[in-house]
Design a protein around this motif. Structure first.
Motif, PDB file in Angstrom:
ATOM      1  N   UNK A  44     -54.641 -10.051   9.831  1.00 15.63           N
ATOM      2  CA  UNK A  44     -53.346 -10.121  10.505  1.00 15.63           C
ATOM      3  C   UNK A  44     -53.553  -9.822  11.994  1.00 15.63           C
ATOM      4  N   UNK A  45     -53.517 -10.852  12.831  1.00 13.53           N
ATOM      5  CA  UNK A  45     -53.706 -10.684  14.268  1.00 13.53           C
ATOM      6  C   UNK A  45     -52.428 -10.173  14.926  1.00 13.53           C
ATOM      7  N   UNK A  46     -52.620  -9.293  15.915  1.00 11.31           N
ATOM      8  CA  UNK A  46     -51.485  -8.820  16.703  1.00 11.31           C
ATOM      9  C   UNK A  46     -51.787  -9.014  18.180  1.00 11.31           C
ATOM     10  N   UNK A  47     -50.748  -8.952  18.999  1.00 12.13           N
ATOM     11  CA  UNK A  47     -50.870  -9.026  20.446  1.00 12.13           C
ATOM     12  C   UNK A  47     -50.891  -7.601  20.980  1.00 12.13           C
ATOM     13  N   UNK A  48     -52.029  -7.180  21.517  1.00  5.83           N
ATOM     14  CA  UNK A  48     -52.151  -5.803  21.989  1.00  5.83           C
ATOM     15  C   UNK A  48     -51.315  -5.545  23.241  1.00  5.83           C
ATOM     16  N   UNK A  49     -50.889  -6.620  23.913  1.00  4.90           N
ATOM     17  CA  UNK A  49     -50.000  -6.457  25.063  1.00  4.90           C
ATOM     18  C   UNK A  49     -48.543  -6.277  24.633  1.00  4.90           C
ATOM     19  N   UNK A  50     -48.261  -6.565  23.394  1.00  5.85           N
ATOM     20  CA  UNK A  50     -46.902  -6.424  22.859  1.00  5.85           C
ATOM     21  C   UNK A  50     -47.015  -5.938  21.416  1.00  5.85           C
ATOM     22  N   UNK A  51     -47.404  -4.678  21.265  1.00  7.91           N
ATOM     23  CA  UNK A  51     -47.724  -4.127  19.948  1.00  7.91           C
ATOM     24  C   UNK A  51     -46.460  -3.964  19.111  1.00  7.91           C
ATOM     25  N   UNK A  52     -46.454  -4.533  17.908  1.00  9.74           N
ATOM     26  CA  UNK A  52     -45.281  -4.354  17.044  1.00  9.74           C
ATOM     27  C   UNK A  52     -45.134  -2.906  16.591  1.00  9.74           C
ATOM     28  N   UNK A  53     -43.916  -2.511  16.299  1.00  8.42           N
ATOM     29  CA  UNK A  53     -43.647  -1.113  15.940  1.00  8.42           C
ATOM     30  C   UNK A  53     -44.390  -0.702  14.670  1.00  8.42           C
ATOM     31  N   UNK A  54     -44.528  -1.624  13.700  1.00  5.42           N
ATOM     32  CA  UNK A  54     -45.213  -1.285  12.459  1.00  5.42           C
ATOM     33  C   UNK A  54     -46.680  -0.956  12.732  1.00  5.42           C
ATOM     34  N   UNK A  55     -47.276  -1.637  13.746  1.00  3.87           N
ATOM     35  CA  UNK A  55     -48.681  -1.381  14.072  1.00  3.87           C
ATOM     36  C   UNK A  55     -48.849   0.017  14.655  1.00  3.87           C
ATOM     37  N   UNK A  56     -47.945   0.411  15.530  1.00  4.82           N
ATOM     38  CA  UNK A  56     -48.041   1.742  16.136  1.00  4.82           C
ATOM     39  C   UNK A  56     -47.903   2.847  15.099  1.00  4.82           C
ATOM     40  N   UNK A  57     -47.246   2.558  14.005  1.00  9.00           N
ATOM     41  CA  UNK A  57     -47.111   3.546  12.939  1.00  9.00           C
ATOM     42  C   UNK A  57     -48.416   3.728  12.153  1.00  9.00           C
ATOM     43  N   UNK A  58     -49.201   2.665  12.047  1.00  4.64           N
ATOM     44  CA  UNK A  58     -50.432   2.749  11.246  1.00  4.64           C
ATOM     45  C   UNK A  58     -51.675   2.984  12.101  1.00  4.64           C
ATOM     46  N   UNK A  59     -51.562   2.827  13.425  1.00  2.00           N
ATOM     47  CA  UNK A  59     -52.704   3.002  14.319  1.00  2.00           C
ATOM     48  C   UNK A  59     -52.406   4.106  15.322  1.00  2.00           C
ATOM     49  N   UNK A  60     -52.765   5.347  15.031  1.00  2.00           N
ATOM     50  CA  UNK A  60     -52.464   6.454  15.940  1.00  2.00           C
ATOM     51  C   UNK A  60     -53.037   6.268  17.338  1.00  2.00           C
ATOM     52  N   UNK A  61     -54.155   5.533  17.456  1.00  2.00           N
ATOM     53  CA  UNK A  61     -54.769   5.303  18.759  1.00  2.00           C
ATOM     54  C   UNK A  61     -54.265   4.021  19.421  1.00  2.00           C
ATOM     55  N   UNK A  62     -53.456   3.250  18.697  1.00  2.00           N
ATOM     56  CA  UNK A  62     -52.935   2.005  19.261  1.00  2.00           C
ATOM     57  C   UNK A  62     -53.991   0.943  19.470  1.00  2.00           C
ATOM     58  N   UNK A  63     -55.074   1.006  18.675  1.00  2.00           N
ATOM     59  CA  UNK A  63     -56.180   0.066  18.836  1.00  2.00           C
ATOM     60  C   UNK A  63     -56.458  -0.656  17.518  1.00  2.00           C
ATOM     61  N   UNK A  64     -57.108  -1.800  17.626  1.00  2.00           N
ATOM     62  CA  UNK A  64     -57.635  -2.498  16.462  1.00  2.00           C
ATOM     63  C   UNK A  64     -59.138  -2.209  16.393  1.00  2.00           C
ATOM     64  N   UNK A  65     -59.704  -2.284  15.172  1.00  2.00           N
ATOM     65  CA  UNK A  65     -59.094  -2.692  13.902  1.00  2.00           C
ATOM     66  C   UNK A  65     -58.425  -1.533  13.167  1.00  2.00           C
ATOM     67  N   UNK A  66     -57.547  -1.918  12.257  1.00  2.00           N
ATOM     68  CA  UNK A  66     -57.012  -1.024  11.244  1.00  2.00           C
ATOM     69  C   UNK A  66     -57.173  -1.727   9.909  1.00  2.00           C
ATOM     70  N   UNK A  67     -57.679  -1.027   8.931  1.00  2.00           N
ATOM     71  CA  UNK A  67     -57.775  -1.572   7.583  1.00  2.00           C
ATOM     72  C   UNK A  67     -56.697  -0.917   6.737  1.00  2.00           C
ATOM     73  N   UNK A  68     -55.787  -1.741   6.235  1.00  2.00           N
ATOM     74  CA  UNK A  68     -54.750  -1.246   5.341  1.00  2.00           C
ATOM     75  C   UNK A  68     -55.242  -1.408   3.912  1.00  2.00           C
ATOM     76  N   UNK A  69     -55.429  -0.292   3.233  1.00  2.00           N
ATOM     77  CA  UNK A  69     -55.855  -0.284   1.835  1.00  2.00           C
ATOM     78  C   UNK A  69     -54.627   0.109   1.027  1.00  2.00           C
ATOM     79  N   UNK A  70     -53.893  -0.911   0.578  1.00  2.00           N
ATOM     80  CA  UNK A  70     -52.596  -0.624  -0.012  1.00  2.00           C
ATOM     81  C   UNK A  70     -51.701  -0.016   1.054  1.00  2.00           C
ATOM     82  N   UNK A  71     -51.238   1.211   0.822  1.00  2.00           N
ATOM     83  CA  UNK A  71     -50.358   1.899   1.766  1.00  2.00           C
ATOM     84  C   UNK A  71     -51.112   2.840   2.704  1.00  2.00           C
TER      85      UNK A  71
END
Length: 230
Positions: free
Chosen positions: A33-60
């Motif tokens: 799931x690609x995101x735009x780091x210049x316009x980070x969606x709110x759901x991404x900021x919730x799962x990425x405390x550092x605001x960086x990629x990658x994040x691996x979602x393993x279920x929840x």
């Protein structure tokens, strides 16, 4: 793995590529799931405390930082990509860190403000590549015939140079046969080749052109010459 996996990614991020390569080497199905780091969606900021990629979602559950993701995958899916020996695992982890440090120098290279700084950063890269030449064996991979997480780290590193080498000869590769062989072997590995989109070179050139740097000026000059007079 029973939980569905989602790799939250950015098209140019070399750290994302590491995780994608390891997933491919292990044959683990996942959604990217690609995101735009210049316009980070709110759901991404919730799962990425550092605001960086990658994040691996393993279920929840969200796992962030590429080294942690790769270690998790190596502990939970076969084949193992780290050596069995504790000492060799430590050595491999050391070279993973070396790869991350080299990415920092590469960033300084493409951000260098003038030609003198660009040449200085190119010299730093060359010195790092010389250290790699000393560390490598007969190949084709870092640990010989076996593909490892170190290889997953350096595949994305070497990919930058496909574009850099098309701009100018910065003297990176002369007299480094082992590094050159390793680079070629990684480029031809399906997991490495497939870790980026087909338009990756164009995306990287666009990324470089958007910078106020010596390399960007070289690239703009090259494109101007290719287009010819208006």
């Amino acid at each position: 793995m029973s939980a569905p996996l989602v790799l939250v990614s950015h098209a140019l991020c070399p750290y994302v590529q590491r995780a994608a390569i390891v997933l491919a080497e292990k044959g683990v199905p996942f959604e990217r799931r690609d995101i735009d780091l210049a316009d980070k969606p709110s759901w991404f900021l919730k799962v990425s405390p550092l605001g960086k990629t990658p994040v691996l979602l393993v279920g929840d559950v969200a796992i962030f930082e590429s080294a942690v993701i790769c270690e998790y995958l190596d502990e939970t899916a076969r084949p193992r990509l780290h050596p069995l020996s504790a000492l060799e695992r430590a050595r491999h982890r050391s070279w993973v860190e070396f790869g991350s440090a080299l990415l920092n120098v590469i960033g300084a290279f493409y951000n260098a403000a003038d030609e003198a700084a660009l040449a200085g950063r190119a010299g730093e890269i060359r010195a790092r590549l010389e250290r790699l030449e000393e560390a490598l064996g007969s190949g084709p991979y870092f640990a010989g015939q076996a593909f490892s997480i170190v290889d997953a780290v350096f595949g994305p590193v070497f990919r930058y140079f496909d574009v850099f080498d098309s701009i100018a000869d910065f003297g990176f590769w002369r007299g480094l046969p082992r590094v050159a062989q390793w680079r070629s072997a990684l480029a031809n590995r399906p997991s490495v080749a497939d870790a980026v989109r087909a338009d990756y070179p164009e995306l990287l050139r666009g990324f470089l052109l958007a910078r106020q740097s010596a390399l960007a000026r070289r690239l703009r000059g090259q494109l101007s010459r290719q287009c010819g007079p208006a």
